[in-house]
Design a protein around this motif. Structure first.
Motif, mmCIF file in Angstrom:
data_model
loop_
_atom_site.group_PDB
_atom_site.id
_atom_site.type_symbol
_atom_site.label_atom_id
_atom_site.label_comp_id
_atom_site.label_asym_id
_atom_site.label_seq_id
_atom_site.Cartn_x
_atom_site.Cartn_y
_atom_site.Cartn_z
ATOM 1 N N PRO A 103 0.980 -1.127 -0.077
ATOM 2 C CA PRO A 103 0.223 -0.064 -0.183
ATOM 3 C C PRO A 103 0.863 1.335 0.069
ATOM 4 O O PRO A 103 2.001 1.482 0.499
ATOM 5 N N ARG A 104 0.400 2.243 -0.834
ATOM 6 C CA ARG A 104 0.911 3.423 -0.591
ATOM 7 C C ARG A 104 0.197 4.673 -0.157
ATOM 8 O O ARG A 104 -1.198 4.608 -0.345
ATOM 9 N N PHE A 105 0.638 5.737 0.622
ATOM 10 C CA PHE A 105 -0.067 6.559 1.024
ATOM 11 C C PHE A 105 0.371 7.902 0.483
ATOM 12 O O PHE A 105 1.581 8.499 0.274
ATOM 13 N N MET A 106 -0.766 8.690 -0.022
ATOM 14 C CA MET A 106 -0.490 10.144 -0.686
ATOM 15 C C MET A 106 -1.271 11.102 0.205
ATOM 16 O O MET A 106 -2.646 10.661 0.215
ATOM 17 N N THR A 107 -0.672 12.201 0.498
ATOM 18 C CA THR A 107 -1.569 13.128 0.997
ATOM 19 C C THR A 107 -1.621 14.560 -0.023
ATOM 20 O O THR A 107 -0.689 14.916 -0.439
ATOM 21 N N LEU A 108 -2.947 14.692 -0.241
ATOM 22 C CA LEU A 108 -3.319 15.933 -1.112
ATOM 23 C C LEU A 108 -3.558 17.149 -0.162
ATOM 24 O O LEU A 108 -4.152 16.894 0.622
#
Length: 266
Positions: A103-108
Motif C-alpha cells: 500500500p502507498r499513502f499520498m496526502t493531497l
C-alpha cells in the motif's frame, strides 16, 4: 460479441477514467498437463487489452503454489514495451501468479490556490505539510494483478480469499471456465462481498476489431457481476473501489485489481 450481464450495467461506453493504462499479467498457458513445465509470463501497462505498451517492474512478482506457500520469481526482464518472466510449476494443482505492490499513502492538499501532494500517511504528514495548507486528505492506495494456472487436477487453496483489500472469488474454478456457460464473480473488500465496485470486462483481439466490445459493470447488492462469455479466448477484468475510511493512517482508501483468465472451447 459478449452477452450483457443481468446486472446494473449502466452503459457500454468507456468512461475517460477507465481509459488510463491498465496493468495486466498474461501467462502463456492457463492449463497444463505436464508437471515441472515452464510457462512464460508477459506483463505490461497498456491502453488496449493484451497489446503491450509499457514495461513494468516485476520485482514484486510472486508464485503461490497449490499448498499455499509462495516464492518470489527471479527470472524476470523489464523491456520497453513489456516485461517477461519464466516460471516453473513443480507439481499438480492450481497456482496463482500475483503482482502486488505494498500500500502507498499520498496526502493531497491546497496551498495558495494550487493542488499539491506528498507521499505520507496521516501520522507522517503533520511534520511535512507546509503552513497554510488546506483541504488536506490522505489516500491509501493499492493495486494487484493476478492469474491462475492449473497443472492437471484443479485445487482450491490458492483461490481462498486473503481477507484484505479488493479480491475476486467465483463459484467456477478458473480451470473450468467454458464459452457459452454463465459465470458469476463476487468482488470482496476485506473478505466481504461489496456492492458498487466498478469494473470493465474486455477480451483479446481489440487491435483487430472496429469496436473494443468492452463491458462496464457495477457490482450488485451481493457484490456480484455475471456474464456469459460467448467465445473462447483470453479475458481481462479490471476493477476499482474507493471509500472514505476512519483510520490513523488515511482518510480514504482506493483499491484496484486486474485479473486475466482463459475461456475454453465448449
Amino acid at each position: 460479441m459478449l452477452k450483457k450481464a443481468v446486472l446494473l450495467l449502466s452503459s457500454l461506453f468507456l468512461s475517460s477514467s477507465l481509459q488510463a493504462h491498465t496493468l495486466w499479467l498474461v501467462p502463456s498457458h492457463y492449463v497444463l498437463s505436464k508437471p515441472n513445465s515452464w510457462i512464460a509470463v508477459d506483463a505490461s501497462a497498456a491502453n488496449m487489452t493484451f497489446v503491450p505498451d509499457k514495461g513494468i517492474s516485476l520485482n514484486a512478482l510472486k508464485l503461490y503454489s497449490p499448498d499455499g506457500s509462495s516464492k518470489a520469481i527471479k527470472d524476470v526482464y523489464q523491456g520497453k514495451r513489456k516485461s517477461m518472466a519464466d516460471v516453473q510449476l513443480a507439481g499438480d494443482g492450481s497456482y496463482r501468479l500475483e503482482l502486488a505492490n505494498p500500500p502507498r499513502f499520498m496526502t493531497l492538499y491546497e496551498l495558495n490556490g494550487e493542488r499539491k501532494r506528498l507521499m505520507a500517511d496521516k501520522q507522517q504528514r503533520a511534520a511535512q505539510l507546509p503552513a497554510g495548507a488546506t483541504n488536506v486528505e490522505t489516500v491509501k492506495s493499492r493495486s494487484r494483478s493476478f492469474a491462475y494456472i492449473t497443472v492437471n487436477a484443479p485445487t482450491d487453496t490458492v483461490l481462498t480469499l486473503q481477507g484484505e483489500g479488493l479480491e475476486i472469488s467465483s463459484s467456477t474454478h478458473p480451470a473450468d471456465v467454458v464459452a457459452q456457460e454463465a459465470l458469476q464473480f463476487v468482488f470482496n473488500i476485506n473478505g466481504k462481498p461489496q456492492q458498487h465496485v466498478k469494473g470493465v470486462l474486455s477480451y483479446a483481439g481489440e487491435l483487430y476489431r472496429n469496436a473494443a466490445e468492452r463491458i462496464e459493470f457495477i457490482t450488485d447488492s451481493d457484490g456480484v457481476f455475471r456474464f456469459v462469455p460467448e467465445q473462447a479466448g483470453r479475458y481481462l477484468i479490471e476493477a476499482s473501489y474507493s471509500a472514505d475510511i476512519a483510520s490513523a493512517q488515511a482518510d480514504k482508501v482506493r483499491e484496484s485489481i486486474t485479473y486475466s483468465f482463459e475461456v475454453a472451447l465448449p
